[in-house]
Scaffold this motif. Structure first.
Motif, PDB file in Angstrom:
ATOM      1  N   LEU A  65       0.871  -1.180   0.000  1.00  0.00           N
ATOM      2  CA  LEU A  65       0.000   0.000   0.000  1.00  0.00           C
ATOM      3  C   LEU A  65       0.912   1.235   0.000  1.00  0.00           C
ATOM      4  O   LEU A  65       1.298   1.740   1.050  1.00  0.00           O
ATOM      5  CB  LEU A  65      -0.918   0.004   1.226  1.00  0.00           C
ATOM      6  CG  LEU A  65      -1.908  -1.167   1.311  1.00  0.00           C
ATOM      7  CD1 LEU A  65      -2.607  -1.189   2.676  1.00  0.00           C
ATOM      8  CD2 LEU A  65      -2.936  -1.070   0.194  1.00  0.00           C
ATOM      9  N   TYR A  66       1.269   1.696  -1.183  1.00  0.00           N
ATOM     10  CA  TYR A  66       2.243   2.769  -1.311  1.00  0.00           C
ATOM     11  C   TYR A  66       1.600   4.141  -1.510  1.00  0.00           C
ATOM     12  O   TYR A  66       2.221   5.160  -1.222  1.00  0.00           O
ATOM     13  CB  TYR A  66       3.199   2.498  -2.483  1.00  0.00           C
ATOM     14  CG  TYR A  66       3.872   1.144  -2.434  1.00  0.00           C
ATOM     15  CD1 TYR A  66       4.130   0.506  -1.215  1.00  0.00           C
ATOM     16  CD2 TYR A  66       4.262   0.506  -3.603  1.00  0.00           C
ATOM     17  CE1 TYR A  66       4.749  -0.728  -1.174  1.00  0.00           C
ATOM     18  CE2 TYR A  66       4.889  -0.728  -3.570  1.00  0.00           C
ATOM     19  CZ  TYR A  66       5.127  -1.352  -2.353  1.00  0.00           C
ATOM     20  OH  TYR A  66       5.742  -2.571  -2.316  1.00  0.00           O
ATOM     21  N   PHE A  67       0.391   4.171  -2.018  1.00  0.00           N
ATOM     22  CA  PHE A  67      -0.331   5.418  -2.265  1.00  0.00           C
ATOM     23  C   PHE A  67      -1.017   5.855  -0.979  1.00  0.00           C
ATOM     24  O   PHE A  67      -1.647   5.040  -0.292  1.00  0.00           O
ATOM     25  CB  PHE A  67      -1.360   5.175  -3.373  1.00  0.00           C
ATOM     26  CG  PHE A  67      -2.131   6.389  -3.791  1.00  0.00           C
ATOM     27  CD1 PHE A  67      -1.509   7.592  -4.051  1.00  0.00           C
ATOM     28  CD2 PHE A  67      -3.509   6.315  -3.961  1.00  0.00           C
ATOM     29  CE1 PHE A  67      -2.222   8.710  -4.476  1.00  0.00           C
ATOM     30  CE2 PHE A  67      -4.240   7.418  -4.380  1.00  0.00           C
ATOM     31  CZ  PHE A  67      -3.598   8.618  -4.631  1.00  0.00           C
ATOM     32  N   ARG A  68      -0.902   7.130  -0.644  1.00  0.00           N
ATOM     33  CA  ARG A  68      -1.418   7.575   0.655  1.00  0.00           C
ATOM     34  C   ARG A  68      -2.932   7.490   0.762  1.00  0.00           C
ATOM     35  O   ARG A  68      -3.461   7.423   1.875  1.00  0.00           O
ATOM     36  CB  ARG A  68      -0.947   8.996   0.966  1.00  0.00           C
ATOM     37  CG  ARG A  68      -1.541  10.107   0.110  1.00  0.00           C
ATOM     38  CD  ARG A  68      -1.327  11.457   0.788  1.00  0.00           C
ATOM     39  NE  ARG A  68      -1.987  11.503   2.070  1.00  0.00           N
ATOM     40  CZ  ARG A  68      -1.733  12.387   3.027  1.00  0.00           C
ATOM     41  NH1 ARG A  68      -0.833  13.335   2.824  1.00  0.00           N
ATOM     42  NH2 ARG A  68      -2.380  12.359   4.171  1.00  0.00           N
ATOM     43  N   TYR A  69      -3.647   7.523  -0.344  1.00  0.00           N
ATOM     44  CA  TYR A  69      -5.105   7.450  -0.306  1.00  0.00           C
ATOM     45  C   TYR A  69      -5.552   6.069  -0.790  1.00  0.00           C
ATOM     46  O   TYR A  69      -5.620   5.806  -1.990  1.00  0.00           O
ATOM     47  CB  TYR A  69      -5.713   8.546  -1.201  1.00  0.00           C
ATOM     48  CG  TYR A  69      -5.366   9.953  -0.780  1.00  0.00           C
ATOM     49  CD1 TYR A  69      -5.718  10.432   0.483  1.00  0.00           C
ATOM     50  CD2 TYR A  69      -4.688  10.809  -1.638  1.00  0.00           C
ATOM     51  CE1 TYR A  69      -5.405  11.724   0.871  1.00  0.00           C
ATOM     52  CE2 TYR A  69      -4.376  12.110  -1.263  1.00  0.00           C
ATOM     53  CZ  TYR A  69      -4.727  12.560  -0.005  1.00  0.00           C
ATOM     54  OH  TYR A  69      -4.412  13.850   0.379  1.00  0.00           O
ATOM     55  N   ASP A  70      -5.809   5.157   0.160  1.00  0.00           N
ATOM     56  CA  ASP A  70      -6.265   3.823  -0.187  1.00  0.00           C
ATOM     57  C   ASP A  70      -7.538   3.508   0.584  1.00  0.00           C
ATOM     58  O   ASP A  70      -8.265   4.413   1.002  1.00  0.00           O
ATOM     59  CB  ASP A  70      -5.160   2.782   0.058  1.00  0.00           C
ATOM     60  CG  ASP A  70      -4.626   2.801   1.486  1.00  0.00           C
ATOM     61  OD1 ASP A  70      -5.410   3.071   2.429  1.00  0.00           O
ATOM     62  OD2 ASP A  70      -3.416   2.563   1.681  1.00  0.00           O
ATOM     63  N   HIS A  71      -7.812   2.223   0.825  1.00  0.00           N
ATOM     64  CA  HIS A  71      -9.070   1.832   1.461  1.00  0.00           C
ATOM     65  C   HIS A  71      -9.114   2.156   2.944  1.00  0.00           C
ATOM     66  O   HIS A  71     -10.189   2.155   3.558  1.00  0.00           O
ATOM     67  CB  HIS A  71      -9.295   0.325   1.274  1.00  0.00           C
ATOM     68  CG  HIS A  71      -8.349  -0.516   2.089  1.00  0.00           C
ATOM     69  ND1 HIS A  71      -7.041  -0.763   1.703  1.00  0.00           N
ATOM     70  CD2 HIS A  71      -8.513  -1.141   3.290  1.00  0.00           C
ATOM     71  CE1 HIS A  71      -6.458  -1.517   2.609  1.00  0.00           C
ATOM     72  NE2 HIS A  71      -7.305  -1.752   3.586  1.00  0.00           N
ATOM     73  N   ARG A  72      -7.955   2.445   3.567  1.00  0.00           N
ATOM     74  CA  ARG A  72      -7.900   2.674   5.011  1.00  0.00           C
ATOM     75  C   ARG A  72      -8.383   4.072   5.376  1.00  0.00           C
ATOM     76  O   ARG A  72      -8.385   4.987   4.549  1.00  0.00           O
ATOM     77  CB  ARG A  72      -6.471   2.496   5.514  1.00  0.00           C
ATOM     78  CG  ARG A  72      -5.907   1.102   5.366  1.00  0.00           C
ATOM     79  CD  ARG A  72      -4.411   1.086   5.634  1.00  0.00           C
ATOM     80  NE  ARG A  72      -3.661   1.827   4.611  1.00  0.00           N
ATOM     81  CZ  ARG A  72      -2.348   2.047   4.660  1.00  0.00           C
ATOM     82  NH1 ARG A  72      -1.644   1.622   5.702  1.00  0.00           N
ATOM     83  NH2 ARG A  72      -1.745   2.716   3.691  1.00  0.00           N
ATOM     84  N   THR A  77      -3.176   5.394   7.853  1.00  0.00           N
ATOM     85  CA  THR A  77      -2.110   5.420   6.851  1.00  0.00           C
ATOM     86  C   THR A  77      -0.829   5.972   7.444  1.00  0.00           C
ATOM     87  O   THR A  77      -0.846   6.684   8.455  1.00  0.00           O
ATOM     88  CB  THR A  77      -2.518   6.285   5.649  1.00  0.00           C
ATOM     89  OG1 THR A  77      -2.644   7.652   6.071  1.00  0.00           O
ATOM     90  CG2 THR A  77      -3.827   5.805   5.040  1.00  0.00           C
ATOM     91  N   ARG A 257     -11.181  13.047  -1.790  1.00  0.00           N
ATOM     92  CA  ARG A 257     -10.154  12.697  -0.806  1.00  0.00           C
ATOM     93  C   ARG A 257      -9.808  13.874   0.102  1.00  0.00           C
ATOM     94  O   ARG A 257      -9.261  13.678   1.181  1.00  0.00           O
ATOM     95  CB  ARG A 257      -8.906  12.183  -1.523  1.00  0.00           C
ATOM     96  CG  ARG A 257      -9.115  10.792  -2.131  1.00  0.00           C
ATOM     97  CD  ARG A 257      -7.941  10.391  -3.028  1.00  0.00           C
ATOM     98  NE  ARG A 257      -8.041   9.001  -3.440  1.00  0.00           N
ATOM     99  CZ  ARG A 257      -8.761   8.562  -4.471  1.00  0.00           C
ATOM    100  NH1 ARG A 257      -9.472   9.443  -5.198  1.00  0.00           N
ATOM    101  NH2 ARG A 257      -8.784   7.289  -4.784  1.00  0.00           N
ATOM    102  N   ASP A 282       4.523   9.637  -0.515  1.00  0.00           N
ATOM    103  CA  ASP A 282       4.082   8.245  -0.553  1.00  0.00           C
ATOM    104  C   ASP A 282       4.224   7.603   0.828  1.00  0.00           C
ATOM    105  O   ASP A 282       4.856   8.150   1.737  1.00  0.00           O
ATOM    106  CB  ASP A 282       4.875   7.461  -1.602  1.00  0.00           C
ATOM    107  CG  ASP A 282       6.362   7.413  -1.283  1.00  0.00           C
ATOM    108  OD1 ASP A 282       6.756   6.638  -0.393  1.00  0.00           O
ATOM    109  OD2 ASP A 282       7.135   8.165  -1.907  1.00  0.00           O
ATOM    110  N   GLU A 283       3.657   6.422   0.972  1.00  0.00           N
ATOM    111  CA  GLU A 283       3.607   5.722   2.254  1.00  0.00           C
ATOM    112  C   GLU A 283       4.975   5.238   2.721  1.00  0.00           C
ATOM    113  O   GLU A 283       5.241   5.194   3.923  1.00  0.00           O
ATOM    114  CB  GLU A 283       2.644   4.535   2.152  1.00  0.00           C
ATOM    115  CG  GLU A 283       1.182   4.919   2.091  1.00  0.00           C
ATOM    116  CD  GLU A 283       0.672   5.379   3.443  1.00  0.00           C
ATOM    117  OE1 GLU A 283       0.291   4.540   4.277  1.00  0.00           O
ATOM    118  OE2 GLU A 283       0.663   6.594   3.670  1.00  0.00           O
TER     119      GLU A 283
END
Length: 459
Positions: A65-72, A77, A257, A282-283
């Motif tokens: 999960l490298y993109f800061r905006y994901d399912h969490r 994050t 977002r 990025d994450e």
């Protein structure tokens, strides 16, 4: 260990311990150098990164999960948690992790709604990223002279004030606090926002208050030579929710977002009203920085220890003028900056390099140093450096006298002692060069000269 994790040791700088170097032959002339191993700097791997930091980055890599905006949720994050930790550290309402310190500066300017095309005042001594960020934000840099300690000169700014100036971008250059309280008062008087370029001063304080918290926003870098290091990256901090909302939208919080950054209230702006510039962090970098942030106080203490050892030992050395802080302790300590008034700072820096100490004359003619304003050719129609220097004559003169030595937090007391010995050795030789180049008064028989260090051929 490279000094990152050692206990703070007492300094050892007795004034009588350097006498042997005062009369030794310079390495420029074939003498023995003070130091034979590389001077520790970030580009040689002298960075403050521990095993726990590496493990944190690997944790993020393994998550996929490298993109800061994901399912969490945002609070789960790495970027979201890093921003929350920054808010606690600085005592601010908002923080935004981005791709670079330059991005943070540009987003702060645009977030403050400085009109496109407006002039933004900044000091003539800064890294090229400062005027570049102003250009990136669609504005025009307006350069201001600096004082003898290389801080933005408020008197010069006041003398040359123009109504087209719509913001002031103050820089805490090479980790030294500017007189930001006075500049904030002046900005309020003029009715324009003050933005802090604290990129080179992460963690430094002025009168117990962290730099970056005096203006409407503070911008920081997490590039490799900064107090927090993830190779690239940066962040901005602010208490202004509208500025923050605009910066978040511009950084690339698209398709709703933006709301993740305002969980308890409606966002103050509509993200679709602003362009998407994709300046996010990025994450993986955020995970590394979160781990490093836990040890930031230790690293700041090492910076201060090293700087105090060097500056205390050399404060009264004839022939050099050590940069003075605007208030006691109001610096980061990641660089030792001094001037050689009336002397040859270029020769001084080359002599230090020959002694094994990395040093640069910021205003050298043969060095395209990006901290010298006359090298920022994108700002000028005239390509003649002499003509460009004439636009800020005092700053140009001071930079021509200035020597800069990087001070990694990984330096040991022995490393610092070698720097002290090298500066003393070169200063003694510089004084001898000056003495022997002075014409003998008429009627006085000259004595037999001692050999001096010849000027090396410039490559």
């Amino acid at each position: 260990m490279n000094g990152n994790d050692e206990a703070l040791a007492p300094t050892r700088t007795g004034p009588g311990s350097h006498g042997a170097e005062l009369h030794g032959q310079l390495a420029l002339r074939g003498g023995a150098p003070i130091r034979r191993t590389p001077w520790p700097t970030y580009d040689k791997g002298a960075v403050h990164v521990c095993q726990e930091d590496e493990e944190a980055a690997m944790r993020a890599i393994r998550s996929h999960l490298y993109f800061r905006y994901d399912h969490r949720n945002e609070s789960e994050t790495e970027c979201g948690q890093f921003e929350a930790e920054l808010c606690r550290y600085f005592g601010t309402r908002h923080a935004l992790a981005v791709s670079s310190g330059t991005a943070a500066l540009a987003l702060a300017i645009m977030g403050a709604a400085v009109p496109p095309g407006a002039l933004v005042a900044c000091p003539g001594f800064t890294f090229v990223a400062t005027p570049s960020a102003i250009v990136l934000a669609g504005c025009q840099p307006f350069l201001v002279e600096v004082d003898d300690d290389l801080r933005m000169d408020l008197d010069d700014l006041r003398r040359r004030w123009r109504p087209e100036i719509k913001a002031i971008l103050v820089v805490h250059m090479r980790g030294f606090a500017a007189d930001v309280a006075a500049l904030a008062a002046f900005a309020a008087e003029m009715g324009v926002p003050l933005i802090e370029d604290a990129v080179p001063a992460l963690g430094a304080e002025l009168h117990g208050r962290k730099l970056g918290t005096f203006g409407v926003a503070g911008a920081f870098s997490t590039q490799s030579d900064k107090a927090l290091n993830c190779g690239e990256g940066g962040f901005l901090i602010t208490d202004d929710s509208t500025l923050f909302g605009r910066a978040v939208a511009l950084s690339g919080a698209y398709e709703g977002r933006l709301r993740r950054h305002f969980p308890d209230t409606e966002p103050p702006v509509n993200g679709l009203d602003l362009p998407l510039l994709s300046l996010r962090m990025d994450e993986i970098r955020a995970a590394l920085l979160r781990a490093e942030l836990t040890r930031l106080p230790q690293r700041l203490a090492l910076f201060h220890r090293n700087y105090a050892q060097v500056s205390d030992a050399l404060a009264d050395l004839p022939g050099i003028a050590v940069r003075n802080p605007v208030a006691p302790g109001a610096y980061l300590g990641e660089a030792f900056v001094f001037r050689v008034p009336g002397g040859d700072a270029g020769w001084f820096a080359r002599a230090l390099c020959a002694e094994g100490i990395d040093a640069r004359n910021i205003g050298a003619d043969d060095d395209l140093n990006v901290r010298a304003f006359w090298n920022w050719r994108f700002m000028y129609d005239d390509t003649d450096p002499t003509a460009i220097r004439a636009t800020l004559p005092r700053t140009a003169r001071l930079l021509a006298e200035t020597v800069d030595v990087p001070l990694s937090s990984s330096l040991t007391p022995d490393d610092c002692d070698q720097l002290i010995r090298a500066v003393r050795k070169v200063a003694a030789a510089a004084a001898l060069r000056t003495e022997q180049s002075t014409p003998t008064p008429v009627g006085i028989e000259p004595s037999t000269p001692t050999p001096v260090d010849a000027e090396p051929v410039r490559s």
